[in-house]
Design a protein around this motif. Structure first.
Motif, short mmCIF file in Angstrom:
data_model
loop_
_atom_site.label_atom_id
_atom_site.label_comp_id
_atom_site.label_asym_id
_atom_site.label_seq_id
_atom_site.Cartn_x
_atom_site.Cartn_y
_atom_site.Cartn_z
N LEU A 2 5.96 6.46 -1.81
CA LEU A 2 4.71 6.65 -2.54
C LEU A 2 3.59 5.82 -1.95
O LEU A 2 3.83 4.70 -1.46
N ASP A 3 2.40 6.36 -2.00
CA ASP A 3 1.20 5.57 -1.83
C ASP A 3 0.89 4.92 -3.17
O ASP A 3 0.94 5.59 -4.21
N ARG A 4 0.59 3.63 -3.18
CA ARG A 4 0.41 2.97 -4.47
C ARG A 4 -0.79 3.50 -5.25
O ARG A 4 -0.88 3.32 -6.46
N ARG A 5 -1.69 4.21 -4.57
CA ARG A 5 -2.82 4.80 -5.29
C ARG A 5 -2.35 5.88 -6.26
O ARG A 5 -3.03 6.15 -7.26
N VAL A 6 -1.19 6.49 -5.98
CA VAL A 6 -0.63 7.46 -6.92
C VAL A 6 -0.32 6.78 -8.26
O VAL A 6 -0.63 7.31 -9.33
N ILE A 7 0.27 5.60 -8.17
CA ILE A 7 0.59 4.86 -9.40
C ILE A 7 -0.69 4.44 -10.11
O ILE A 7 -0.81 4.56 -11.34
N PHE B 184 7.48 9.91 5.78
CA PHE B 184 6.40 9.82 4.80
C PHE B 184 5.08 9.47 5.47
O PHE B 184 4.05 10.11 5.23
N GLU B 185 5.10 8.46 6.32
CA GLU B 185 3.87 8.04 6.99
C GLU B 185 3.30 9.15 7.87
O GLU B 185 2.08 9.27 8.01
N ALA B 186 4.17 9.94 8.47
CA ALA B 186 3.70 11.00 9.37
C ALA B 186 3.27 12.26 8.62
O ALA B 186 2.58 13.11 9.18
N GLY B 187 3.66 12.38 7.36
CA GLY B 187 3.48 13.64 6.65
C GLY B 187 2.12 13.89 6.05
O GLY B 187 1.74 15.04 5.83
N PRO C 220 0.81 -1.23 0.00
CA PRO C 220 0.00 0.00 0.00
C PRO C 220 0.84 1.28 0.00
O PRO C 220 0.46 2.28 -0.59
N SER C 221 1.98 1.27 0.67
CA SER C 221 2.94 2.36 0.57
C SER C 221 4.33 1.74 0.54
O SER C 221 4.57 0.69 1.13
N PHE C 222 5.25 2.41 -0.15
CA PHE C 222 6.54 1.79 -0.41
C PHE C 222 7.59 2.84 -0.72
O PHE C 222 7.27 3.99 -1.05
#
Length: 226
Positions: free
Chosen positions: A167-172, A112-115, A90-92
């Motif tokens: 990245l959040d994979r939803r961006v891709i 990233f997770e906190a942002g 889900p995020s990577f």
């Protein structure tokens, strides 16, 4: 890096007596990474043979391959293929096969997770020292990423993309078309102008094996840690 890369991929170029990818994976394993997806193309069979056949080459990491074969899709297109094959979490984090980044990858992922933004880019205060600066970075945000520096005067760009992003994979899924070539540079540019690209400043220089000089620099750095 020819003639070396006429017969082997960059990932297997010898660096201080070991294939480059061994140094990369050892660093990742030492900073909390547990699983790696390798997007491979040119001589991907040689990378598989090394990691699957050399004892300890994986450094305890789970390794999955996404093989573009001869149909290279660009840096963002390769991630879309990984998504379509069910290989993306889900995020990577994403980095490049010819870069060695001596920073704590865990710190970057936690930031990233906190942002709260869908993407994060690591940046380095460059001022043209290592390559062409291409980032405007202000208050924890990449306000502009422009690899070609077409939209603002060159003097406005003091930072450079360091080569590690989250990245959040939803961006891709939302931004990169399936089956078509696509470049991360264009994706990150679009995110930056929409205010959707966080920044994380690092202070340790990056290393790369795309040139003989870069390879020599990395070997010298590794020698200081031996």
């Amino acid at each position: 890096m020819r003639p070396l890369t006429d017969r082997i991929p960059k990932a297997l170029i010898p660096v201080a007596g070991r294939p480059f990818i061994d140094h990369q994976l050892a660093w990742l394993a030492g900073h909390g990474v547990t699983d790696v997806v390798l997007c491979i193309g040119y001589r991907g069979d040689a990378i598989r043979a090394h990691l699957d056949g050399a004892p300890g080459a994986r450094h305890g990491l789970g390794v999955r391959y996404v093989d573009e074969g001869d149909d290279l899709r660009g840096t963002a297109g390769a991630l879309r293929l990984a998504l379509d094959e069910g290989a993306l979490a889900p995020s990577f984090l994403v980095t490049y096969g010819d870069s060695f980044l001596p920073i704590d990858f865990g710190d970057v992922f936690r930031a990233f997770e906190a942002g709260g933004r869908p993407a994060l880019m690591t940046v380095f205060h460059n001022d043209g020292r290592w390559d062409t600066s291409n980032v405007i970075f202000e208050a924890g945000q990449v306000t502009l990423y422009d690899k070609q520096r077409r939209t603002r005067p060159a003097a406005d760009f003091a930072f450079i993309d360091y080569g590690l992003s989250a990245l959040d994979r939803r961006v891709i899924a939302d931004e990169v078309a399936a089956g078509a070539p696509a470049d991360l540079a264009a994706l990150f540019h679009g995110l930056s102008v929409r205010g959707a690209l966080a920044g994380f400043e690092v202070t340790e220089r990056f290393y790369e094996i795309g040139s003989p000089a870069g390879l020599e620099d990395l070997e010298q750095w590794l020698a200081t840690r031996a």
